[in-house]
Design a protein around this motif. Structure first.
Motif, short mmCIF file in Angstrom:
data_model
loop_
_atom_site.label_atom_id
_atom_site.label_comp_id
_atom_site.label_asym_id
_atom_site.label_seq_id
_atom_site.Cartn_x
_atom_site.Cartn_y
_atom_site.Cartn_z
N TYR A 173 0.83 -1.20 0.00
CA TYR A 173 0.00 0.00 0.00
C TYR A 173 0.87 1.25 0.00
O TYR A 173 0.55 2.23 -0.68
CB TYR A 173 -0.95 0.01 1.21
CG TYR A 173 -1.90 1.17 1.22
CD1 TYR A 173 -2.70 1.45 0.11
CD2 TYR A 173 -1.97 2.02 2.31
CE1 TYR A 173 -3.57 2.53 0.11
CE2 TYR A 173 -2.84 3.11 2.32
CZ TYR A 173 -3.64 3.35 1.21
OH TYR A 173 -4.49 4.43 1.21
N HIS A 174 1.97 1.22 0.73
CA HIS A 174 2.93 2.32 0.70
C HIS A 174 3.41 2.53 -0.74
O HIS A 174 3.47 3.67 -1.23
CB HIS A 174 4.10 2.01 1.63
CG HIS A 174 5.10 3.11 1.76
ND1 HIS A 174 5.09 4.01 2.80
CD2 HIS A 174 6.15 3.47 0.98
CE1 HIS A 174 6.09 4.87 2.66
NE2 HIS A 174 6.75 4.55 1.55
N PHE A 175 3.75 1.44 -1.42
CA PHE A 175 4.22 1.52 -2.81
C PHE A 175 3.15 2.14 -3.71
O PHE A 175 3.44 3.02 -4.53
CB PHE A 175 4.58 0.13 -3.32
CG PHE A 175 5.03 0.11 -4.75
CD1 PHE A 175 6.34 0.37 -5.08
CD2 PHE A 175 4.13 -0.15 -5.78
CE1 PHE A 175 6.77 0.38 -6.40
CE2 PHE A 175 4.54 -0.14 -7.11
CZ PHE A 175 5.86 0.13 -7.42
N LEU A 176 1.92 1.71 -3.56
CA LEU A 176 0.83 2.24 -4.39
C LEU A 176 0.65 3.74 -4.17
O LEU A 176 0.36 4.48 -5.12
CB LEU A 176 -0.47 1.49 -4.09
CG LEU A 176 -0.50 0.02 -4.52
CD1 LEU A 176 -1.74 -0.66 -3.98
CD2 LEU A 176 -0.42 -0.12 -6.03
N ARG A 177 0.81 4.18 -2.93
CA ARG A 177 0.70 5.60 -2.63
C ARG A 177 1.86 6.38 -3.26
O ARG A 177 1.68 7.51 -3.73
CB ARG A 177 0.66 5.82 -1.13
CG ARG A 177 -0.64 5.33 -0.47
CD ARG A 177 -0.49 5.29 1.04
NE ARG A 177 -0.21 6.61 1.60
CZ ARG A 177 0.42 6.81 2.76
NH1 ARG A 177 0.88 5.77 3.46
NH2 ARG A 177 0.60 8.03 3.20
#
Length: 300
Positions: A173-177
Motif C-alpha cells: 500500500y505504501h508503494f501504491l501511494r
C-alpha cells in the motif's frame, strides 16, 4: 546526462568480486559485466548492499565503479550506490564516482540519526543541488529503520536532478501511494526480487534485482511479460524463482549469491568482514537450484 526515460527494465544489483586478500578483482568484475550485458540487462547497480559498500575501502569503491563504467562503455547506465550515513561523506563519494565515470547515484536515506521527514526532505534536496550527477532515492527501511512518506517522495520527485527511486519497502500500500503521486519524469524501480512483478504491474518502471546477476534473461523475460500485459504469465515465471529467492536471502546477501557465481563464469566467492561464507548446506541447495534454473530457463 542520464534522465528517467532510461531507467527501466532490469538493472542487476551486482556483487563486488574480491580476492582472498580483500582486494577488488577487476578481471572477475569484467566477466560479470560481460555476462549481464550479454543477458540483455538495461543497466547496472554496483556498490549497493549487494556490492558490500560498507566493507570496502574508499579506494576499492572507486576501483569497482571505474571498472564497471569502463566495461559498459556507455551501452547501459551505471548507477553507483552511495551508502554513507553522513552528508559530507556521501557528497565526497558522489564526486569520486562521477570521476570514475558512472552515470547516476543511488543515495540511501541517512540512517542512525533517525531524522524527521522534514530532515529527509532537506537532505535530498540539498544533495541533489550539490551532486555532480543526477540521483535516485534509496529507501530500504528494513535495514535503515527509515521510510520516506509518500508525500515527501512526491515532492522530491519534482526536483529536476532527482530522477528516480529504488523501493525496498515491502508494504504494497505504501508503494501504491508512492507511484500514485510522483512526477511523470521520475522512475520508480522495484528493489525487491520477491515483489518485482507486482511492483511493475502497479507502476514500477523496472527493478534493481539481486538475483538477476545469475539469471538476467529470465528476469528480463518477466519484465517483458508484465509490460505486455501478460501479468499472469509473469507471476507464474516468478513463482518458479521463489525457491531461488528464498535461498539467496537465507543468509545475508551477497554471501549466498557469491558462492554460486562460478555457475555463470565468475569465480569470486570471497566475502568481506563482517560477512562469512554461507553454511555449506545452504550453498549446496542454492547451487542445485541455480543449476536447474540455468538449464530450464536461462539457457533453454
Amino acid at each position: 546526462m542520464l534522465n528517467a526515460s532510461r531507467l527501466k527494465g532490469i538493472l542487476p544489483a551486482i556483487p563486488t568480486p574480491v580476492r582472498a586478500d580483500g582486494s577488488v578483482d577487476e578481471q572477475a568484475a569484467a566477466k560479470l559485466v560481460g555476462h549481464l550485458l550479454a543477458g540483455g540487462v538495461d543497466g547496472l547497480l554496483p556498490l549497493g548492499g549487494t556490492g558490500e559498500y560498507g566493507a570496502l575501502s574508499r579506494a576499492a569503491r572507486i576501483r569497482i565503479a571505474s571498472a564497471c563504467a569502463e566495461c559498459v562503455a556507455g551501452r547501459v547506465p551505471v548507477i553507483a550506490g552511495v551508502l554513507d550515513p553522513g552528508y559530507h561523506d556521501a557528497l565526497a563519494a558522489a564526486y569520486d564516482f562521477a570521476s570514475a565515470g558512472v552515470d547516476a547515484l543511488l543515495v540511501v536515506t541517512p540512517y542512525y540519526t533517525n531524522p524527521t521527514q522534514a530532515g529527509l526532505c532537506d537532505y535530498f534536496l540539498r544533495f541533489a543541488d550539490e551532486s555532480p550527477l543526477p540521483i535516485l532515492l534509496y529507501e530500504i527501511p528494513y535495514r535503515t529503520r527509515i521510510a520516506l512518506d509518500p508525500e515527501v517522495t512526491h515532492l522530491l520527485s519534482r526536483h529536476e536532478r532527482i530522477i528516480g527511486m529504488k523501493v525496498c519497502n515491502t508494504d504494497m500500500y505504501h508503494f501504491l501511494r508512492v507511484v500514485a503521486g510522483v512526477d511523470k519524469e521520475f522512475a520508480v524501480l522495484s528493489g525487491e526480487d520477491s515483489l518485482f512483478p507486482l511492483h511493475v504491474a502497479a507502476g514500477a518502471n523496472g527493478g534493481i534485482v539481486v538475483t538477476a546477476s545469475l539469471l538476467p534473461r529470465t528476469w528480463r523475460r518477466m519484465f517483458d511479460l508484465v509490460s505486455q500485459g501478460r501479468t499472469q504469465e509473469a507471476l507464474l515465471l516468478h513463482r518458479k524463482l521463489i525457491p531461488l529467492i528464498n535461498l539467496a536471502f537465507a543468509e545475508t546477501n551477497p554471501g549466498p549469491l557469491k558462492s554460486v557465481l562460478d555457475l555463470v563464469g565468475v569465480d569470486a566467492p570471497e566475502v568481506l568482514a563482517p560477512l562469512v561464507q554461507p553454511a555449506f548446506e545452504l550453498q549446496a541447495r542454492l547451487r542445485s537450484e541455480v543449476e536447474h534454473l540455468l538449464g530450464a530457463y536461462e539457457n533453454a
